[in-house]
Motif scaffolding. Structure first.
Motif, mmCIF file in Angstrom:
data_model
loop_
_atom_site.group_PDB
_atom_site.id
_atom_site.type_symbol
_atom_site.label_atom_id
_atom_site.label_comp_id
_atom_site.label_asym_id
_atom_site.label_seq_id
_atom_site.Cartn_x
_atom_site.Cartn_y
_atom_site.Cartn_z
ATOM 1 N N ARG A 189 -0.865 -20.132 -23.448
ATOM 2 C CA ARG A 189 -2.061 -19.946 -22.641
ATOM 3 C C ARG A 189 -2.780 -21.265 -22.507
ATOM 4 N NH1 ARG A 189 -4.294 -14.601 -22.366
ATOM 5 N NH2 ARG A 189 -6.103 -15.593 -21.430
ATOM 6 N N PRO A 190 -3.402 -21.485 -21.352
ATOM 7 C CA PRO A 190 -4.244 -22.678 -21.282
ATOM 8 C C PRO A 190 -5.485 -22.447 -22.134
ATOM 9 C CG PRO A 190 -3.911 -21.662 -19.110
ATOM 10 C CD PRO A 190 -3.460 -20.689 -20.136
ATOM 11 N N VAL A 191 -5.749 -23.383 -23.020
ATOM 12 C CA VAL A 191 -6.936 -23.305 -23.864
ATOM 13 C C VAL A 191 -7.646 -24.651 -23.772
ATOM 14 C CG1 VAL A 191 -6.030 -21.645 -25.524
ATOM 15 C CG2 VAL A 191 -5.552 -24.073 -25.846
ATOM 16 N N TYR A 192 -8.910 -24.657 -24.188
ATOM 17 C CA TYR A 192 -9.577 -25.953 -24.290
ATOM 18 C C TYR A 192 -8.822 -26.768 -25.321
ATOM 19 C CZ TYR A 192 -13.647 -24.097 -21.865
ATOM 20 O OH TYR A 192 -14.487 -23.571 -20.936
ATOM 21 N N CYS A 355 -8.660 -24.115 -0.263
ATOM 22 C CA CYS A 355 -7.253 -24.048 -0.663
ATOM 23 C C CYS A 355 -7.181 -24.659 -2.065
ATOM 24 C CB CYS A 355 -6.363 -24.834 0.289
ATOM 25 S SG CYS A 355 -6.539 -24.321 2.010
ATOM 26 N N VAL A 356 -6.882 -23.805 -3.055
ATOM 27 C CA VAL A 356 -7.065 -24.231 -4.442
ATOM 28 C C VAL A 356 -5.756 -24.676 -5.084
ATOM 29 C CG1 VAL A 356 -7.872 -23.509 -6.735
ATOM 30 C CG2 VAL A 356 -9.008 -22.652 -4.681
ATOM 31 N N HIS A 357 -5.717 -25.941 -5.443
ATOM 32 C CA HIS A 357 -4.594 -26.512 -6.199
ATOM 33 C C HIS A 357 -4.422 -25.713 -7.486
ATOM 34 C CE1 HIS A 357 -2.809 -29.065 -9.236
ATOM 35 N NE2 HIS A 357 -3.984 -29.510 -9.696
ATOM 36 N N THR A 358 -3.201 -25.246 -7.715
ATOM 37 C CA THR A 358 -2.979 -24.353 -8.840
ATOM 38 C C THR A 358 -1.903 -24.903 -9.780
ATOM 39 O OG1 THR A 358 -3.639 -22.444 -7.509
ATOM 40 C CG2 THR A 358 -2.365 -21.986 -9.496
ATOM 41 N N ALA A 359 -2.343 -25.145 -11.046
ATOM 42 C CA ALA A 359 -1.425 -25.607 -12.089
ATOM 43 C C ALA A 359 -1.531 -24.620 -13.244
ATOM 44 C CB ALA A 359 -1.803 -27.014 -12.551
ATOM 45 N N PRO A 360 -0.627 -23.656 -13.318
ATOM 46 C CA PRO A 360 -0.782 -22.552 -14.281
ATOM 47 C C PRO A 360 -0.896 -23.008 -15.734
ATOM 48 C CG PRO A 360 0.935 -22.055 -12.690
ATOM 49 C CD PRO A 360 0.563 -23.478 -12.463
ATOM 50 N N GLY A 361 -0.422 -24.205 -16.042
ATOM 51 C CA GLY A 361 -0.527 -24.695 -17.416
ATOM 52 C C GLY A 361 -1.851 -25.357 -17.706
ATOM 53 N N HIS A 362 -2.738 -25.457 -16.693
ATOM 54 C CA HIS A 362 -3.966 -26.225 -16.890
ATOM 55 C C HIS A 362 -5.237 -25.520 -16.455
ATOM 56 C CE1 HIS A 362 -2.023 -29.807 -18.330
ATOM 57 N NE2 HIS A 362 -1.234 -29.883 -17.279
ATOM 58 N N GLY A 363 -5.185 -24.201 -16.256
ATOM 59 C CA GLY A 363 -6.426 -23.532 -15.869
ATOM 60 C C GLY A 363 -6.313 -22.038 -16.085
ATOM 61 N N ALA A 364 -7.445 -21.409 -16.360
ATOM 62 C CA ALA A 364 -7.421 -19.975 -16.649
ATOM 63 C C ALA A 364 -7.054 -19.168 -15.413
ATOM 64 C CB ALA A 364 -8.773 -19.537 -17.204
ATOM 65 N N ASP A 366 -5.672 -20.317 -12.728
ATOM 66 C CA ASP A 366 -4.335 -20.785 -12.355
ATOM 67 C C ASP A 366 -3.286 -20.017 -13.157
ATOM 68 O OD1 ASP A 366 -6.459 -22.722 -12.186
ATOM 69 O OD2 ASP A 366 -4.992 -24.190 -11.500
ATOM 70 N N PHE A 367 -3.580 -19.847 -14.438
ATOM 71 C CA PHE A 367 -2.668 -19.135 -15.315
ATOM 72 C C PHE A 367 -2.475 -17.704 -14.838
ATOM 73 C CE2 PHE A 367 -2.344 -16.197 -18.923
ATOM 74 C CZ PHE A 367 -1.166 -16.638 -19.507
ATOM 75 N N HIS A 368 -3.600 -17.041 -14.548
ATOM 76 C CA HIS A 368 -3.522 -15.628 -14.164
ATOM 77 C C HIS A 368 -2.763 -15.436 -12.854
ATOM 78 C CE1 HIS A 368 -5.740 -14.044 -17.435
ATOM 79 N NE2 HIS A 368 -6.757 -14.873 -17.231
ATOM 80 N N LEU A 375 5.121 -17.713 -11.477
ATOM 81 C CA LEU A 375 5.292 -19.155 -11.657
ATOM 82 C C LEU A 375 5.464 -19.475 -13.144
ATOM 83 C CD1 LEU A 375 2.535 -20.610 -9.279
ATOM 84 C CD2 LEU A 375 4.948 -20.151 -8.768
ATOM 85 N N GLU A 376 6.093 -20.580 -13.410
ATOM 86 C CA GLU A 376 6.246 -21.045 -14.791
ATOM 87 C C GLU A 376 4.881 -21.514 -15.307
ATOM 88 O OE1 GLU A 376 8.403 -24.719 -17.178
ATOM 89 O OE2 GLU A 376 8.854 -24.411 -15.064
ATOM 90 N N ILE A 377 4.614 -21.269 -16.614
ATOM 91 C CA ILE A 377 3.367 -21.801 -17.186
ATOM 92 C C ILE A 377 3.698 -23.226 -17.630
ATOM 93 C CG2 ILE A 377 1.516 -21.426 -18.882
ATOM 94 C CD1 ILE A 377 1.931 -19.160 -16.742
ATOM 95 N N TYR A 378 3.616 -24.113 -16.663
ATOM 96 C CA TYR A 378 4.148 -25.462 -16.829
ATOM 97 C C TYR A 378 3.057 -26.419 -17.283
ATOM 98 C CZ TYR A 378 6.338 -29.895 -15.353
ATOM 99 O OH TYR A 378 6.841 -31.168 -15.311
#
Ligand SMILES: [Zn+2]
Ligand SMILES: [Zn+2]
Ligand SMILES: [Zn+2]
Length: 955
Positions: A189-192, A355-364, A366-368, A375-378
């Motif tokens: 999960r992306p965490v602080y 249009c929101v840049h989405t990086a699932p490994g770097h945002g809540a 984005d993750f969801h 998508l991969e949690i990259y």
């Protein structure tokens, strides 16, 4: 006939060892020593044995630094609560605690090692932990010294420590309980994440500060056929434009989110390129990126873009267009609570594009949405904030250093539309103050809504239910806590550190299965209880697992230990079982938790989750919150401003008693002011209260309440009035204490001392106490009142003025117990005394008039002392009759030698010189001075007193 007495020696001057000068700086430590020797705390506890319990559970301060004015206020308020409940008759033990694990100590020890040229990674973990343990012990000792110096009674010899073997064992066991109930899961999960401290951070561990980030508008070439969006786009060169303030997250971009219901526009730039942005933002966008003019080719809903594909701006990778409800056009959120969960929603700003840049490994968010679209949690960023090897161009580079290089790359390959500095509130690590990032890592979580068993309510629902049951003081606490729980994401409880309670989980070396089993955890906890959690590091896996344990999945006997430790908030939160349920004299739930407002995020919060996991119940019945200590102007105290009030200095200069009185005098539910000037006013108030006590005690010399008291019926009316006033003020004070409103209690006591007693009652009875024969009924009547006043004041003041009330108590005749702190509050009767009080209010109103006239006469040099005066009162007939009922007393009430009352139209006061001569003994004037042969210089009243004194002397 006997020899005449020496007149001076016949005056009953006050006498007491309770001195006028408090000398608190020396006397307080001496009294603390005395309390220690007599075992005062234990004696109080013994005196309350078998009574109903009242438990204030101490939130553990961090055992790292010296105490400051805020911690002093916190502990003093807690002491008020405990002492008032104890005096109400409850069995109210106080077990102080210390929070010993965690980053501040770990960081400090690392620094000290570095000074000696050592690195913590070169030491065995068990050794490193031992050094941390010693440091915590040392800091704790100094805090205990400071706290006890404040006059706080409690189990200072045996405080609870989150690093003690029993406590660490309970914490581990409670984690097992969370597991058993299905609240725990491990997930990527992306965490602080603090790249400086290299650890995950809880929401409570980040703080928002101004920060300037690079703001960039980036083109993503659309690879899907644009005709599918609109006919007019057929064959055009179309780009989806995103906006971000974290260019370093672009290598991790896997998608772009648009809102399905928003309008989007395809606009044509003068160079022929076509950009897709939200329609509402198109104009602002064009202005920002410097498009002189543009043409809208098409307008369509975001849903049209769903699952189309774009290409990453420089990598050979696709970026998936997705529909997400989290996309906004409203500007970057201001509320920090909101930012907690979605600060990475980077384009949610007026300056964005929709249009929101989405990086699932770097945002809540984005993750969801990434999960939803498969998508991969990259997350190609390592613990230290460096890009991993698979990031082209930037492998090994620090992400913040890479920011400008990424911008340059985008500019070079023509994918950058615009860049500028962007100042906003950005989360920072509260320990090291560096900006934090969101980063996906494998972590242990406590789920807020789901259970792994699929059974029962989630934690959030249970917590919201419990919040309704708790009493909140002040009342806004309930909303605050509810909002905390409504908005909070799952609780990440793992930390990549050493100084804490290890997460007692094993992994199978054969099949990598996680052995997270409450029964195994209990086994490990038993070892912790004997050896502390250091055993986790000192012993091999085989000695930590039950003998012969095999992997339930593959049968392997080879395991490795989890290396993460538990969040310190989990540590302190578990005190509700680790302390309340392991000490015989405590119980779950506590009656009161009392802390500063920051604990809604911290201890109040984690304790609630822990209480629910343990017992489905909040661990507290009531939450009391206090404000921050600020300077005299309401500004934050800070060393750089030079406006810090250090408790140690105040104690040395004025005494702990002054700090305590200050804490009682302020409204602690708001921010509390403290400065030298404020403290000097407190010193003044202290002096007045001390003098009040001294007056009562001085006039009780030789008075034995058992044999010398006058029955209520035989007392003079003004003495009965004083007792009725005492009962009234007691009720007010006790009511304040009951409601945790110490300020109300303080004001009632202060006014009683200064107005009711000093300015009225004491003035009036002075003559009677000094002049009348020592054993006369009149004097005994006043002494009886004074005795009750002294006794009651000592008790009522004792929770606040711990030292002074006890010192006064020692000088009180006939006291029943050795220390006032063992005594209880007086029981207040509820007789109706309103007519007595209103009669005297009337008398005092007339007295105020008389005193004014006397003051004028004194200023006009018509009289010197008021005893040189005769007061001639005129009043209407009803008032005249009223006054005549008190005629004998009036001269004493006004403190003059003679009074005449005449009927007239309205109230009038005339001052004349008193008739006759000044009596040498009592200084009153009388026409009869000189009549008595043996004492030719005294008045008729003194003659009576003297003959009584002679009689007693002869007998
Ligand atoms: Zn940090
Ligand atoms: Zn296995
Ligand atoms: Zn006299």
């Amino acid at each position: 006939m006997t020899e005449p007495l020496d007149l001076k020696k016949t005056i009953n001057l006050p006498k007491t060892d309770f001195s006028q000068k408090a000398n608190l700086g020396q006397n307080e430590p001496a009294r603390l020593k005395k309390w220690d020797e007599m075992g005062l705390y234990q004696r109080v506890i013994e005196a309350r044995k078998g009574r109903e319990k009242f438990i204030l559970h101490d939130g553990p301060p961090y055992a790292n630094a010296d105490i400051h004015i805020g911690t002093a206020l916190n502990k003093i308020l807690k002491d008020f609560v405990v002492k008032t409940r104890s005096m109400m008759g409850y069995d109210a033990p106080y077990v102080p605690g210390y929070d010993c694990h965690g980053l501040p100590i770990e960081t400090l020890v690392e620094k000290k090692l570095a000074e000696k040229g050592k690195n913590k990674n070169d030491l065995p973990v068990a050794t490193f932990r031992r050094i941390c343990r010693e440091h915590a012990e040392h800091a704790m000792d100094s805090q205990t010294r400071d706290f006890s110096r404040l006059g706080i009674l409690g189990e200072w010899q045996t405080p609870y420590l989150t690093m003690s073997p029993e406590y660490e064992s309970s914490t581990a066991r409670l984690f097992g309980k969370f597991l058993e109930r299905g609240f725990v899961y491990k997930g990527l999960r992306p965490v602080y994440w603090c790249i400086h401290d290299q650890t995950a951070l809880a929401e409570a561990e980040v703080e928002y500060r101004e920060h300037t980030s690079p703001s960039v508008y980036v083109k993503f070439p659309l690879t899907s056929d644009p005709k599918s969006i609109d006919e007019s786009l057929d064959g055009r060169n179309v780009f989806v434009v995103i906006w971000t303030t974290t260019p370093w997250t672009l290598p991790a971009n896997l998608g772009i989110a648009v809102h399905p219901d928003f309008d989007y526009s395809a606009i044509e730039a003068p160079n022929g390129e076509v950009y897709i942005v939200a329609s509402e933002l198109s104009k602002a966008f064009a202005e920002t990126v410097g498009l002189a003019e543009f043409m809208e080719l098409a307008r369509f809903k975001g849903s049209k873009l769903d699952r189309l594909e774009a290409k990453h701006p420089w990598l050979d990778r696709k970026s998936l267009l997705m529909n997400g409800e989290h996309v906004t056009l409203g500007g970057e959120a201001d509320a920090e609570v909101e930012l907690d969960v979605r600060f990475e929603n980077k384009t949610a700003a007026k300056s964005g594009t929709g249009c929101v840049h989405t990086a699932p490994g770097h945002g809540a968010d984005d993750f969801h949405i990434g999960k939803q679209y498969g998508l991969e949690i990259y997350c190609p960023v390592d613990n230290a904030g460096r890009f991993t090897g698979d990031v082209e161009h930037f492998a090994g580079e620090n992400i913040f250093d890479a920011n400008p290089k990424i911008v340059a790359l985008l500019r070079d390959n023509g994918m950058l539309l615009h860049s500028e500095g962007y100042s906003h509130r950005y989360p920072h690590c509260w320990r090291c103050k560096n900006p934090v990032i969101f980063r996906a890592t494998p972590q242990w979580f406590i789920s807020m809504d789901e259970t792994t068993t699929g059974e029962g309510q989630g934690l959030r629902a249970k917590a919201l239910e419990q919040i309704k049951q708790v009493k909140w003081h002040p009342a806004w606490g309930e909303d605050r806590m509810r909002n905390m729980f409504k908005g909070r994401p799952d609780w990440c409880v793992s930390r990549q550190r050493f100084w804490g309670v290890p997460i007692p989980v094993f992994y199978c070396q054969g099949c990598d299965e996680a052995i997270a089993d409450p029964k195994i955890i209990d086994h490990v906890a038993d070892i912790f209880a004997k050896e502390t959690a250091d055993a986790w590091y000192a012993r091999p896996e085989s000695e930590l697992l039950p003998e012969g344990f095999k992997c339930p999945k593959c049968g392997s006997e080879d395991f490795r230990k989890e290396t993460d430790i538990l969040d310190v908030w989990f540590d302190s939160g578990s005190s509700c079982v680790a302390v309340l349920e392991t000490r015989d004299n405590l119980r779950f739930p506590a009656d009161v938790y009392l802390e500063g407002g920051d604990q809604y995020r911290g201890w109040f919060n984690s304790s609630l989750s822990c209480g629910i996991a343990a017992h489905d119940e909040a661990p507290y019945r009531r939450i009391i919150t206090h404000g921050w200590v600020v300077d005299g102007e309401g500004k934050k105290q800070s060393k750089s401003l030079g406006n810090v009030t250090a408790p140690q200095e105040i104690i040395n200069k004025s005494g702990a008693e002054i700090l305590r009185l200050w804490a009682a005098a302020v409204d602690y539910t708001e921010d509390v002011r403290c400065s030298d000037e404020i403290l000097s006013r407190v010193v003044d108030a202290y002096r007045k209260m001390r003098n009040t006590l001294r007056y009562t005690l001085g006039n009780l010399d030789q008075f034995d309440p058992k044999t010398d008291s006058v029955s209520h019926d035989e007392m003079l009316e003004i003495d009965r009035w004083a007792l009725v006033s005492l009962t009234e003020v007691s009720a007010k004070v006790l009511n304040g204490y009951e409601r945790y409103d110490f300020q109300a209690a303080y004001h009632a006591l202060y006014n009683f001392c200064t107005v009711t007693l000093s300015a009225r009652y004491f003035d009036i009875i002075k003559d009677r106490l000094y002049i009348m024969a020592p054993k006369s009924r009149e004097r005994r009547s006043a002494q009886t009142a004074l005795y009750h006043i002294a006794d009651t004041l000592c008790r009522l003041l004792s929770p606040v003025l711990v030292f002074t009330s006890d010192e006064a108590w020692e000088n009180l005749p006939g006291r029943e117990v050795q220390s006032v702190h063992i005594a209880e509050f007086p029981k207040t009767e509820t007789a109706d005394n309103s007519s007595l009080l209103s009669r005297w209010e009337r008398i005092f109103a007339i007295r105020d008039e008389v005193l004014r006239s006397l003051e004028e006469a004194r200023n006009a040099k018509q009289i010197g002392s008021s005893l040189e005066a005769k007061v001639i009162l005129t009043a209407d007939s009803e008032t005249t009759r009223f006054l005549l009922d008190y005629f004998d007393q009036l001269r004493y009430i006004f403190i003059v030698s003679q009074v005449e009352v005449h009927e007239g139209d309205k109230l009038g006061v005339e001052i004349q010189k008193a008739d006759g001569q000044k009596c040498e003994r009592c200084w009153n004037y009388s026409v009869r001075v000189g009549e008595f042969e043996k004492y030719p210089t005294v008045c008729e009243r003194c003659i009576v007193a003297l003959s009584e004194i002679e009689k007693v002397a002869a007998a």
